[in-house]
Design a protein around this motif. Sequence first.
Motif, PDB file in Angstrom:
ATOM      1  N   PRO A   1     -27.327  80.698 -26.009  1.00 31.31           N
ATOM      2  CA  PRO A   1     -27.565  81.399 -25.004  1.00 31.31           C
ATOM      3  C   PRO A   1     -26.629  81.737 -24.152  1.00 31.31           C
ATOM      4  CG  PRO A   1     -28.235  79.236 -24.556  1.00 31.31           C
ATOM      5  CD  PRO A   1     -27.732  79.052 -25.677  1.00 31.31           C
ATOM      6  N   SER A   2     -25.175  81.080 -24.070  1.00 36.35           N
ATOM      7  CA  SER A   2     -24.117  81.387 -23.494  1.00 36.35           C
ATOM      8  C   SER A   2     -23.211  82.553 -23.971  1.00 36.35           C
ATOM      9  CB  SER A   2     -23.283  80.211 -23.608  1.00 36.35           C
ATOM     10  OG  SER A   2     -23.946  79.020 -22.800  1.00 36.35           O
ATOM     11  N   TRP A   3     -23.702  83.130 -24.876  1.00 37.43           N
ATOM     12  CA  TRP A   3     -23.003  84.413 -25.523  1.00 37.43           C
ATOM     13  C   TRP A   3     -23.891  85.363 -25.644  1.00 37.43           C
ATOM     14  CZ3 TRP A   3     -17.555  83.858 -26.216  1.00 37.43           C
ATOM     15  CH2 TRP A   3     -17.164  82.434 -26.177  1.00 37.43           C
ATOM     16  N   VAL A   4     -23.454  86.476 -26.284  1.00 41.27           N
ATOM     17  CA  VAL A   4     -24.279  87.739 -26.551  1.00 41.27           C
ATOM     18  C   VAL A   4     -25.176  87.372 -27.457  1.00 41.27           C
ATOM     19  CG1 VAL A   4     -24.368  90.163 -27.213  1.00 41.27           C
ATOM     20  CG2 VAL A   4     -22.345  89.329 -25.889  1.00 41.27           C
ATOM     21  N   PRO A   5     -26.619  87.895 -27.191  1.00 42.82           N
ATOM     22  CA  PRO A   5     -27.755  87.626 -28.196  1.00 42.82           C
ATOM     23  C   PRO A   5     -27.419  88.534 -29.215  1.00 42.82           C
ATOM     24  CG  PRO A   5     -28.821  87.826 -26.072  1.00 42.82           C
ATOM     25  CD  PRO A   5     -26.996  88.356 -25.968  1.00 42.82           C
ATOM     26  N   LEU A   6     -27.695  88.055 -30.556  1.00 41.44           N
ATOM     27  CA  LEU A   6     -27.446  88.840 -31.721  1.00 41.44           C
ATOM     28  C   LEU A   6     -28.390  90.445 -31.638  1.00 41.44           C
ATOM     29  CD1 LEU A   6     -28.264  86.417 -34.716  1.00 41.44           C
ATOM     30  CD2 LEU A   6     -26.244  87.833 -34.506  1.00 41.44           C
ATOM     31  N   ALA A   7     -29.570  89.999 -30.983  1.00 42.92           N
ATOM     32  CA  ALA A   7     -30.228  91.486 -31.039  1.00 42.92           C
ATOM     33  C   ALA A   7     -29.376  92.513 -30.015  1.00 42.92           C
ATOM     34  CB  ALA A   7     -31.535  91.305 -30.411  1.00 42.92           C
ATOM     35  N   ASP A   8     -28.496  92.036 -29.011  1.00 41.77           N
ATOM     36  CA  ASP A   8     -27.843  92.921 -28.307  1.00 41.77           C
ATOM     37  C   ASP A   8     -26.248  93.348 -28.944  1.00 41.77           C
ATOM     38  OD1 ASP A   8     -29.985  92.858 -26.518  1.00 41.77           O
ATOM     39  OD2 ASP A   8     -29.179  91.283 -25.141  1.00 41.77           O
ATOM     40  N   LEU A   9     -26.084  92.683 -29.805  1.00 39.50           N
ATOM     41  CA  LEU A   9     -24.635  92.825 -30.263  1.00 39.50           C
ATOM     42  C   LEU A   9     -24.371  94.062 -30.500  1.00 39.50           C
ATOM     43  CD1 LEU A   9     -22.294  90.719 -30.829  1.00 39.50           C
ATOM     44  CD2 LEU A   9     -22.827  90.843 -33.122  1.00 39.50           C
ATOM     45  N   GLN A  10     -25.105  95.046 -31.465  1.00 40.36           N
ATOM     46  CA  GLN A  10     -24.628  96.443 -31.848  1.00 40.36           C
ATOM     47  C   GLN A  10     -24.632  97.383 -30.786  1.00 40.36           C
ATOM     48  OE1 GLN A  10     -26.834  96.059 -35.382  1.00 40.36           O
ATOM     49  NE2 GLN A  10     -25.284  97.064 -36.507  1.00 40.36           N
ATOM     50  N   GLN A  11     -25.647  97.218 -29.765  1.00 35.15           N
ATOM     51  CA  GLN A  11     -25.822  98.054 -28.696  1.00 35.15           C
ATOM     52  C   GLN A  11     -24.711  97.866 -27.643  1.00 35.15           C
ATOM     53  OE1 GLN A  11     -29.485  99.309 -26.740  1.00 35.15           O
ATOM     54  NE2 GLN A  11     -30.716  97.927 -27.979  1.00 35.15           N
ATOM     55  N   LEU A  12     -24.492  96.799 -27.551  1.00 36.75           N
ATOM     56  CA  LEU A  12     -23.256  96.315 -26.447  1.00 36.75           C
ATOM     57  C   LEU A  12     -21.975  96.863 -26.939  1.00 36.75           C
ATOM     58  CD1 LEU A  12     -23.577  92.876 -24.840  1.00 36.75           C
ATOM     59  CD2 LEU A  12     -23.062  95.099 -23.652  1.00 36.75           C
ATOM     60  N   HIS A  13     -21.717  96.836 -28.631  1.00 37.37           N
ATOM     61  CA  HIS A  13     -20.427  97.129 -28.989  1.00 37.37           C
ATOM     62  C   HIS A  13     -20.591  98.463 -29.129  1.00 37.37           C
ATOM     63  CE1 HIS A  13     -18.272  98.420 -32.775  1.00 37.37           C
ATOM     64  NE2 HIS A  13     -17.540  97.693 -32.350  1.00 37.37           N
ATOM     65  N   ALA A  14     -21.517  99.368 -29.101  1.00 38.11           N
ATOM     66  CA  ALA A  14     -21.573 100.621 -29.468  1.00 38.11           C
ATOM     67  C   ALA A  14     -21.297 101.444 -28.002  1.00 38.11           C
ATOM     68  CB  ALA A  14     -22.947 101.207 -29.694  1.00 38.11           C
ATOM     69  N   SER A  15     -21.484 100.700 -26.922  1.00 39.12           N
ATOM     70  CA  SER A  15     -21.365 101.197 -25.493  1.00 39.12           C
ATOM     71  C   SER A  15     -19.867 101.216 -25.281  1.00 39.12           C
ATOM     72  CB  SER A  15     -22.223 100.466 -24.485  1.00 39.12           C
ATOM     73  OG  SER A  15     -21.497  99.104 -24.162  1.00 39.12           O
ATOM     74  N   GLN A  16     -18.974 100.487 -25.797  1.00 39.81           N
ATOM     75  CA  GLN A  16     -17.580 100.368 -25.651  1.00 39.81           C
ATOM     76  C   GLN A  16     -17.036  99.814 -24.320  1.00 39.81           C
ATOM     77  OE1 GLN A  16     -14.721 101.698 -27.996  1.00 39.81           O
ATOM     78  NE2 GLN A  16     -16.662 101.087 -28.946  1.00 39.81           N
TER      79      GLN A  16
END
Length: 400
Positions: free
Chosen positions: A211-226
């Motif tokens: 839980p101290s890192w980015v959740p898998l479910a959020d990984l691609q959306q966060l990456h896409a935001s740049q």
Amino acid sequence: MGQRSDDGVNEPWRTSTRLPLILDALLGSEEEPAVRQLIDAFGGPAARAKDQLVGEPAYRSRRLQFASGGQMIMHDGVTVAVVLHAAPTGFAPGGFHLPSWIPGLDKDATLSDLKGALDAPRAPGGMGFVLDGAYVEPRFKNNRGWNEPGNLLSLSFRAEAPQHACRPEDDDCPTCSDLLVRGAHTGGMDVEQTIAALSSAAAAGLITESPSWVPLADLQQLHASQLMERVESQLSCSACLRIICLTLYRESSPTFEYTVLNEARQRPLEAIPPVEQWGDHLRIAKDRDAMHYVDHQPGSWFLVEQQGSLFLEGRYCINTMVDSTALLRLDQAETDAYRTGGHDYLSDLAKRIDKSGPHTEESPYFRRDLYRGPDRAMLSKSVAAAIVNHTWAAEQRRRS
């Protein structure tokens, strides 16, 4: 391996055992004389040779398994580990004959027997030993029983310190080694399919998300935001205990790496931006019901809020060696006192909780500790997600 010291008289294993054959082969290629000599000593050629790609960027892991019970593991052609299997294996039904290599040691050896036979310095942490800059680690059944005869499984020799690198033997861990999905045409990592495989394994309880890192479910959306230079999820394997680090970069290719816990904790990560800046409407709606960070006192307490309720997570000491945390929902009187006294009031409340010994039934906070209830795991994960940008570890990651 490396340059030997001249004090062999103080290290009996150099002359009383055949272990120098193993140490000379470490970090050597399969064509080098020292490696060929070890292959011959194991009764080569190998009974089995297994190859696989590990991680992304990928390295090739090659296992040479001998009918004698010896095993050599190579990464991109370099010998990184040698294993003596004391217990029977599929390629060596009789197991390795330890007495012919380490006099006085056999498959019934205990940790104490091993210490006496090697007469070598102990490695920091764990049960290993240091031999001329290399490390030897015994493995026992179920990682226990080292004081009982008959539990020794293997002896593993490698050049890298265990606290800094994964065990090469775990390259083919049956639980986590096949979770990286490669594209059929490119051979590189298929990020979407890899996330799906990791998510399925996590749902099955085979691996655990940090839980101290980015959740898998959020990984691609966060990456896409740049919005972040690098976005990383970390997951621990229940079998081999390696940490899987899946990282998406703003300006470079994604990576999939296995690390040990100490190394994983030191990897960099920026503060995660508010979900309103990168999430879709469903993710933003989900966040409204989640816990949110309010305030904290480093090393003492965190205050989080959820749908109007305030929760205090306070650290307390059980004894001089062990501490823990309690989670309390502030009652109305405490909430009113916080509105008046603010940060100082919470620090005082946290001290009272600590001094009361909330792990004992005599404490007025014992029954109020939500971490003692059936929802402990869910609450702990929710709090961790809320404070992810504000922990001491997060501060250190931003400095990396």
